[in-house]
Design an enzyme around this catalytic site. Sequence first.
Site, PDB file in Angstrom:
ATOM      1  N   ASP A   1      39.108  38.952  34.041  1.00 16.50           N
ATOM      2  CA  ASP A   1      38.019  39.965  34.008  1.00 16.50           C
ATOM      3  C   ASP A   1      38.809  41.330  33.576  1.00 16.50           C
ATOM      4  O   ASP A   1      38.329  42.214  33.176  1.00 16.50           O
ATOM      5  CB  ASP A   1      37.351  40.203  35.328  1.00 16.50           C
ATOM      6  CG  ASP A   1      36.370  38.741  35.503  1.00 16.50           C
ATOM      7  OD1 ASP A   1      35.468  38.712  34.963  1.00 16.50           O
ATOM      8  OD2 ASP A   1      36.892  38.212  36.463  1.00 16.50           O
TER       9      ASP A   1
ATOM     10  N   HIS B   1      43.953  36.145  42.238  1.00 14.44           N
ATOM     11  CA  HIS B   1      42.995  34.982  41.795  1.00 14.44           C
ATOM     12  C   HIS B   1      43.475  33.916  43.082  1.00 14.44           C
ATOM     13  O   HIS B   1      44.251  33.799  43.590  1.00 14.44           O
ATOM     14  CB  HIS B   1      43.554  34.130  40.693  1.00 14.44           C
ATOM     15  CG  HIS B   1      42.509  33.492  40.151  1.00 14.44           C
ATOM     16  ND1 HIS B   1      42.476  32.009  40.546  1.00 14.44           N
ATOM     17  CD2 HIS B   1      41.445  33.557  39.335  1.00 14.44           C
ATOM     18  CE1 HIS B   1      41.443  31.561  39.761  1.00 14.44           C
ATOM     19  NE2 HIS B   1      40.854  32.368  39.193  1.00 14.44           N
TER      20      HIS B   1
END
Length: 378
Positions: free
Chosen positions: A315, A264
């Site tokens: 996700d 991320h």
Amino acid sequence: MINNERERMVVRGLKDVAAAETRISYVDPMGHLYYLGYDIDDLVGNVTYPEVAFLLVHKRFPNRSELDTFCDTLISEMELPEEVLTCIRSTPKTCHPMDVLRTEVSRLGQFDPERNDRSDEANIRRATRLIAQVPTIVAAIHRSRQGVPLFRPRKDFNFAENFLYMFEGSHPNDKETEVLHRVMILHADHGFNASTFAARVTASTNSDMYSAVTTAIGTLKGPLHGGASEKVMEMLDDIGLEEEVEEYIQGLLDDRKKIMGFGHRVYKVEDPRAKHLRDIVENLCHRERTMDLYNKCLKIEGIVHERKNIYPNLDFYAAVAMDALGVPKEFFTPFFCSSRISGWAAHVIEQYEDAVLLRPSSNYVGEFGRYFVPIENR
Ligand code: COA
């Protein structure tokens, strides 16, 4: 001589660049996510998705009667113009659903009942309509690709129930509805992520909300952003047996390939949404397929963390949660859009309030003074 001396520092990927102030959500690198100051850990399981959508757009939580009215409005606004339904039915079934969604959300702008009203009140009504209509478009795309009748929203079903009912054609049970509420809350907003920033750039030119949301959908589609969950499921399906996980993942890492659903830009620790999604999936493990996927995921998580010191993002487990809800993988990103629409709309409204054109500069590194040759001499 052209003066190119005003070189500015280029921040590659705009990493850590603050492009504006926002009050909508805060992504804390140390692993927290706040919507209007509320930690999502306190929201998931305690509120419904429409409450969060109201919070984002109105910047405060509704009271009971406001929520009832908002939910009634959402259900009645889930209806789509017949022209949009006709276009969805005529779309080639080979198109990716995100391509159809992007086009049909854009088309909705042509049927906006208050197209010329750009007041704050009209923008909130427009946001509410989009929050209601995006899931209906997603459901209609799915049903029309299957060649089965499209269902209209029912007033006796709540918002998430209606979404699953229109998508799958059967009434979801309470557990499925609750899972969808949680998944939608977790996808609703996330600071200045790429698609939100793209929406805000479009809004900053004073363009309309449909244009801004269309921009955002195109941006979310990419596999480095919302398209990652579909890639996660491709990887899980590709792996086959749980025993093959190690070799498969080691192979990808040895080839310096990215593992989808990991890493991320902002979080230095685990994405706070991942733990909720992992819990959701764990609770759905009574299904054999979900259990199998979950076990593979746990193994992948361990290997990737050990080798790269990175964690799953939103996700990774979202893919498995949506699979358990019966959503085909090419509809994972459209489902993401169906909840992120509330965040996008809130950011578009905030951008209108900020009233500043988002227009960065670049450092020109090309040539100067080149000798021009007319086409007949080239
Ligand atoms: N798999 C393997 N390695 C990864 C990785 C992943 N998913 N994500 C990051 N890394 C590694 C990079 O290879 C890089 O390592 P290096 O310094 O040894 O070269 C380091 O971590 C930094 O990665 P970088 O891509 O520069 O970070 P970023 O902030 O630009 O990218 C993402 C963030 C999300 C785009 C990136 O993590 C990614 O591509 N993830 C996969 C796609 C995904 O899941 N997207 C959904 C995001 S919510």
